[in-house]
Write a protein that holds these residues in place. Sequence first.
Motif, PDB file in Angstrom:
ATOM      1  N   GLN A 227      12.870  28.724  68.859  1.00 28.75           N
ATOM      2  CA  GLN A 227      13.866  29.209  68.517  1.00 28.75           C
ATOM      3  C   GLN A 227      15.214  27.610  68.199  1.00 28.75           C
ATOM      4  OE1 GLN A 227      14.258  32.333  70.892  1.00 28.75           O
ATOM      5  NE2 GLN A 227      12.268  33.227  69.838  1.00 28.75           N
ATOM      6  N   VAL A 228      16.275  28.456  67.474  1.00 31.18           N
ATOM      7  CA  VAL A 228      17.593  28.040  67.819  1.00 31.18           C
ATOM      8  C   VAL A 228      18.195  28.727  67.365  1.00 31.18           C
ATOM      9  CG1 VAL A 228      18.692  26.558  65.969  1.00 31.18           C
ATOM     10  CG2 VAL A 228      16.093  26.537  66.068  1.00 31.18           C
ATOM     11  N   ARG A 229      19.714  28.342  68.614  1.00 30.74           N
ATOM     12  CA  ARG A 229      20.738  29.000  68.226  1.00 30.74           C
ATOM     13  C   ARG A 229      21.770  28.482  67.898  1.00 30.74           C
ATOM     14  NH1 ARG A 229      20.712  33.431  72.872  1.00 30.74           N
ATOM     15  NH2 ARG A 229      22.877  33.907  71.719  1.00 30.74           N
ATOM     16  N   VAL A 230      22.683  28.546  66.412  1.00 27.00           N
ATOM     17  CA  VAL A 230      23.787  28.159  67.039  1.00 27.00           C
ATOM     18  C   VAL A 230      24.798  28.428  66.673  1.00 27.00           C
ATOM     19  CG1 VAL A 230      24.915  26.444  64.498  1.00 27.00           C
ATOM     20  CG2 VAL A 230      22.872  27.047  64.135  1.00 27.00           C
ATOM     21  N   VAL A 231      25.875  28.218  67.725  1.00 19.34           N
ATOM     22  CA  VAL A 231      26.946  28.087  68.191  1.00 19.34           C
ATOM     23  C   VAL A 231      27.505  27.817  67.384  1.00 19.34           C
ATOM     24  CG1 VAL A 231      28.173  28.269  70.596  1.00 19.34           C
ATOM     25  CG2 VAL A 231      26.603  27.728  71.232  1.00 19.34           C
ATOM     26  N   ASP A 232      28.742  29.137  66.880  1.00 20.13           N
ATOM     27  CA  ASP A 232      29.975  28.227  66.275  1.00 20.13           C
ATOM     28  C   ASP A 232      31.385  28.136  67.083  1.00 20.13           C
ATOM     29  OD1 ASP A 232      30.078  27.729  62.986  1.00 20.13           O
ATOM     30  OD2 ASP A 232      29.123  29.918  62.705  1.00 20.13           O
ATOM     31  N   LEU A 233      31.972  27.558  66.946  1.00 17.36           N
ATOM     32  CA  LEU A 233      33.187  27.889  67.457  1.00 17.36           C
ATOM     33  C   LEU A 233      33.960  26.503  66.671  1.00 17.36           C
ATOM     34  CD1 LEU A 233      31.245  24.631  70.440  1.00 17.36           C
ATOM     35  CD2 LEU A 233      32.001  26.766  70.880  1.00 17.36           C
ATOM     36  N   PRO A 234      35.670  27.246  67.522  1.00 17.38           N
ATOM     37  CA  PRO A 234      36.291  27.188  65.779  1.00 17.38           C
ATOM     38  C   PRO A 234      37.373  25.867  66.403  1.00 17.38           C
ATOM     39  CG  PRO A 234      37.158  28.596  67.927  1.00 17.38           C
ATOM     40  CD  PRO A 234      35.407  28.573  68.409  1.00 17.38           C
ATOM     41  N   GLU A 235      37.172  25.546  67.413  1.00 18.63           N
ATOM     42  CA  GLU A 235      37.810  23.989  67.322  1.00 18.63           C
ATOM     43  C   GLU A 235      36.371  22.969  68.735  1.00 18.63           C
ATOM     44  OE1 GLU A 235      40.785  24.542  70.163  1.00 18.63           O
ATOM     45  OE2 GLU A 235      41.494  24.988  68.882  1.00 18.63           O
ATOM     46  N   PRO A 236      36.652  21.682  68.622  1.00 25.89           N
ATOM     47  CA  PRO A 236      35.617  21.321  69.427  1.00 25.89           C
ATOM     48  C   PRO A 236      36.289  20.972  70.838  1.00 25.89           C
ATOM     49  CG  PRO A 236      37.065  19.810  68.519  1.00 25.89           C
ATOM     50  CD  PRO A 236      36.803  20.733  67.743  1.00 25.89           C
ATOM     51  N   GLU A 237      35.910  22.802  71.548  1.00 22.11           N
ATOM     52  CA  GLU A 237      36.435  22.677  72.744  1.00 22.11           C
ATOM     53  C   GLU A 237      35.661  22.519  74.220  1.00 22.11           C
ATOM     54  OE1 GLU A 237      37.100  24.779  75.757  1.00 22.11           O
ATOM     55  OE2 GLU A 237      39.056  23.354  76.298  1.00 22.11           O
TER      56      GLU A 237
ATOM     57  N   LEU B 280      30.764  25.481  76.818  1.00 23.13           N
ATOM     58  CA  LEU B 280      29.826  25.653  78.009  1.00 23.13           C
ATOM     59  C   LEU B 280      30.052  26.680  78.307  1.00 23.13           C
ATOM     60  CD1 LEU B 280      29.050  24.203  80.849  1.00 23.13           C
ATOM     61  CD2 LEU B 280      30.733  24.018  81.564  1.00 23.13           C
ATOM     62  N   ALA B 281      30.784  27.221  78.225  1.00 22.03           N
ATOM     63  CA  ALA B 281      30.535  29.159  78.205  1.00 22.03           C
ATOM     64  C   ALA B 281      29.678  29.444  77.387  1.00 22.03           C
ATOM     65  CB  ALA B 281      32.439  29.661  78.364  1.00 22.03           C
ATOM     66  N   ARG B 282      29.622  29.058  76.266  1.00 22.42           N
ATOM     67  CA  ARG B 282      28.878  29.994  75.175  1.00 22.42           C
ATOM     68  C   ARG B 282      27.158  28.696  75.397  1.00 22.42           C
ATOM     69  NH1 ARG B 282      31.364  30.406  69.835  1.00 22.42           N
ATOM     70  NH2 ARG B 282      33.266  31.740  70.953  1.00 22.42           N
ATOM     71  N   VAL B 283      27.290  27.902  75.712  1.00 23.00           N
ATOM     72  CA  VAL B 283      25.437  27.704  76.042  1.00 23.00           C
ATOM     73  C   VAL B 283      25.278  27.977  77.335  1.00 23.00           C
ATOM     74  CG1 VAL B 283      24.491  25.473  76.871  1.00 23.00           C
ATOM     75  CG2 VAL B 283      25.739  25.195  75.588  1.00 23.00           C
ATOM     76  N   HIS B 284      26.300  28.422  78.465  1.00 24.22           N
ATOM     77  CA  HIS B 284      26.031  29.136  79.579  1.00 24.22           C
ATOM     78  C   HIS B 284      25.135  30.546  79.063  1.00 24.22           C
ATOM     79  CE1 HIS B 284      25.509  30.101  83.431  1.00 24.22           C
ATOM     80  NE2 HIS B 284      26.134  30.832  83.556  1.00 24.22           N
ATOM     81  N   ALA B 285      26.289  31.035  78.365  1.00 26.89           N
ATOM     82  CA  ALA B 285      25.193  32.606  77.718  1.00 26.89           C
ATOM     83  C   ALA B 285      24.636  32.506  77.231  1.00 26.89           C
ATOM     84  CB  ALA B 285      26.565  33.247  77.178  1.00 26.89           C
ATOM     85  N   ALA B 286      24.403  31.397  76.492  1.00 34.31           N
ATOM     86  CA  ALA B 286      22.821  31.683  75.383  1.00 34.31           C
ATOM     87  C   ALA B 286      21.847  31.295  76.942  1.00 34.31           C
ATOM     88  CB  ALA B 286      22.517  30.217  75.080  1.00 34.31           C
ATOM     89  N   ALA B 287      21.948  30.222  77.528  1.00 36.12           N
ATOM     90  CA  ALA B 287      20.228  29.673  78.600  1.00 36.12           C
ATOM     91  C   ALA B 287      19.936  31.508  79.542  1.00 36.12           C
ATOM     92  CB  ALA B 287      21.452  29.366  80.289  1.00 36.12           C
TER      93      ALA B 287
ATOM     94  N   PHE C 155      27.244  20.304  82.655  1.00 35.29           N
ATOM     95  CA  PHE C 155      27.283  21.369  83.660  1.00 35.29           C
ATOM     96  C   PHE C 155      26.690  22.150  83.594  1.00 35.29           C
ATOM     97  CE2 PHE C 155      31.366  18.000  82.398  1.00 35.29           C
ATOM     98  CZ  PHE C 155      31.795  18.052  83.815  1.00 35.29           C
ATOM     99  N   GLU C 156      26.193  21.732  83.040  1.00 32.23           N
ATOM    100  CA  GLU C 156      24.344  23.241  82.245  1.00 32.23           C
ATOM    101  C   GLU C 156      23.424  23.087  82.795  1.00 32.23           C
ATOM    102  OE1 GLU C 156      23.144  26.261  82.837  1.00 32.23           O
ATOM    103  OE2 GLU C 156      25.158  26.557  82.574  1.00 32.23           O
ATOM    104  N   PRO C 157      22.372  23.091  84.338  1.00 28.37           N
ATOM    105  CA  PRO C 157      21.315  23.286  85.116  1.00 28.37           C
ATOM    106  C   PRO C 157      20.072  23.247  84.251  1.00 28.37           C
ATOM    107  CG  PRO C 157      22.640  24.929  86.351  1.00 28.37           C
ATOM    108  CD  PRO C 157      23.811  24.008  84.810  1.00 28.37           C
ATOM    109  N   SER C 158      20.281  24.326  83.417  1.00 30.12           N
ATOM    110  CA  SER C 158      19.633  24.748  82.278  1.00 30.12           C
ATOM    111  C   SER C 158      18.927  24.175  81.188  1.00 30.12           C
ATOM    112  CB  SER C 158      19.315  26.158  82.116  1.00 30.12           C
ATOM    113  OG  SER C 158      20.732  26.113  81.475  1.00 30.12           O
TER     114      SER C 158
END
Length: 231
Positions: free
Chosen positions: A32-42, A47-54, A79-82
């Motif tokens: 599966q693929v999940r694309v995270v749109d970010l308003p800026e490279p912050e 990290l918060a978006r990837v952790h939520a996806a995990a 920083f995301e152990p998964s």
Amino acid sequence: MNRGTLVVLPGRGEHADRYSRLTARLAVDGYQVRVVDLPEPEPALALARVHAAATETEGPLYLLGADTGGLLALHVARFEPSVRAVVAAGVPGGALPAGGETLDFDDELRLRLHGEDQRAELAADAGLRRGELLRTPVPPALAESALAGGPDLPVLVLHGDSDVLCPPLTARTLALRLRRSRFVTVAESRHDVLHDSHHRSVAAQIVQLLEQTRTSRYSTPALRVSIRSTF
């Protein structure tokens, strides 16, 4: 069967629909693929978006980042152990193109892509935020945090051999700073290496990484791998 989830962090000017072809390709192999749109490279937001996806997915988690998203993926993986492995495609060298403020959209297309068909496809993409690649610099802190030791994970670095925004030698030098990297150059490809002429071969390299890390058969080759045209 879900063999794992690939979280994609797009680069400057990109959007989620840009990855529909890659999503369909990986679905064939059960990913599966999940694309995270970010308003800026912050970094903190990524990290918060990837952790939520995990927390919302089952099975192995992988990161793929393009352009500044590649640097974000390397940072987040620390920083995301998964996270099981990282793909960094078209990592930026930090500098904007000379005279970027005077370059137009045709110039941007040529910087992004080598293939004429691929340039025509991108030119018709209403979602592309035109000009960001030419006028939005890479935050120095992001580059520093992404490469500060690097994640102790398998990292596939994909780079076009005709990328002038970040020459292949510069990208390879960045890859050498990572602990477990595999550096792949793609012939006749420019900065948007995931979407250029050899996108099918590039997708195959990504699937190979996912399969090898999923089954613990990953090894870092001694030599650089190159994707070349066979006709």
